[in-house]
Design an enzyme around this catalytic site. Structure first.
Site: not given
Ligand code: GLC
Length: 362
Positions: A66, A102
């Site tokens: 991200k 999360d």
């Molecule tokens: C990305 C991260 C993951 C997280 C997701 C949503 O995929 O790698 O850990 O849960 O974003 O935030």
């Protein structure tokens, strides 16, 4: 009580110390805001990236996703990085008790309200899910009794090429131009960080072919990231003679005809719809696996959900729900939207861990 602090781009992409000092600074500001400056408290840390976790309070960052790329973090225990930053500040003593993805935090906080909640889903900047797996299927951990929550990191589905048949030339370009090319391919077809960029690339291609804007591409449209995913939500909410579409295109330096606006809206619709269907297909596979695990003919289950795309896009959630219904007819799935659930879930896990620890001491 909660408060949101966003992380500026230069800090996301700076160094480990700068990033964690920034996080601790936010904690300090928050404590001051709630009138608890300088106190010592147990802390639950929601860290939304793929980690190797051996203990509740240890998480080795495997790789950034991200748009983060702060140096010195990959391969490190983020709890140590946070502790070091807390120490550097010399202002308070916070005991990091739990680090939680999360998705897991969201599932836990929704599970507090609804005992059927055994899945967590995030569709925001990134996308990911977690679910309760039978211990006997978890080979990495000893013991066969009970269940364990698995962070799927489903965003990286497709990184081995298994999605190649359905990825378009636009998905390939968006992936290649991203900070983590070749990684998180499923996420890049679904989540908020990428949908606007997919649309932008389609608009450029259509214009090159003379199908849009009388064949003229504006300089601004050539800028990466300029077509924000929130535009998709705004454009699809636009029913009044496409006024919003007109003004968004104008801000991008594009003079549009009525036909142009209809086409742009259609592109946005198709891309969000595909995202909802892909996400729904993933979720159908998860709930049906849980049903099969339990040898049940019919499963009633709740999914705790959070994330900006899910919450704010006018059609994404309904397309996703509809897809889950079609693809997993033997499951009755309820989606429970959480409000800052990931933080609350981490706090809940921390409170339970503290209680268990205290009970062990007596
Ligand atoms: C990305 C991260 C993951 C997280 C997701 C949503 O995929 O790698 O850990 O849960 O974003 O935030």
């Amino acid at each position: 009580m909660h408060k949101i602090y966003s992380i500026p781009l230069d800090i996301m992409q700076g160094t480990d110390d700068v990033l964690f000092d920034y996080i601790v600074n936010c904690i300090s500001k928050f404590l001051e805001y709630i009138g608890m400056k300088g106190v010592s408290l147990p802390l639950g840390f929601t860290f939304s990236f793929p980690c190797h976790q051996n203990r509740l309070n240890e998480a080795i960052l495997l790789k950034w996703t991200k748009g983060f790329k702060a140096t010195g973090c990959e391969g490190e225990d983020v709890v140590c990085l946070l502790r070091d930053a807390i120490r550097r500040r010399e202002e308070f003593d916070l005991n990091v008790v739990a680090v939680v993805n999360d998705t897991v935090g969201t599932m836990m906080s929704c599970g507090f309200e609804d005992p059927y909640c055994e899945v967590g889903l995030i569709v925001g900047t990134g996308s990911n899910a977690c679910y309760m797996e039978e211990m006997k299927n978890v080979e990495l951990v000893e013991g066969d009794e009970g269940r364990m929550c698995i962070n799927m990191e489903w965003g990286s589905f497709g990184d081995n090429g298994c999605l190649d048949d359905i990825r378009t030339e636009f998905d390939v370009v968006v992936d290649e131009n991203s900070l983590n090319a070749g990684k998180q391919r499923f996420e890049k077809m679904i989540s908020g960080m990428y949908l606007g960029e997919i649309v932008r690339n389609i608009l450029i291609r259509f214009t090159e072919r003379g199908l849009l804007f009388r064949g003229r591409i504006s300089e601004r449209l050539k800028t990466r990231g300029i077509f924000e995913t929130k535009f998709l939500s705004q454009i699809e909410s636009d029913h009044l003679a496409l006024v919003q579409v007109h003004s968004i295109l104008q801000r991008l330096g594009l003079e549009s005809t009525c036909d142009d606006r209809i086409i742009v809206k259609e592109v946005c619709t198709v891309i969000a719809r595909r995202a909802g269907q892909l996400c729904g297909a993933g979720m159908a596979a998860v709930v049906d696996k849980i049903r099969e695990n339990r040898g049940m003919d019919f499963l009633k289950i709740t999914v705790g959900v959070d994330g900006s795309l899910y919450k704010f896009h006018p059609h994404f959630s309904s397309v996703m729900h509809e897809t889950v219904k079609q693809l997993s007819p033997k499951c009755e799935v309820t989606f429970l939207q959480s409000e800052d659930g990931s933080g609350k879930g981490a706090a809940l896990i921390t409170a339970v861990a503290c209680r268990i620890r205290e009970a062990g001491q007596h």
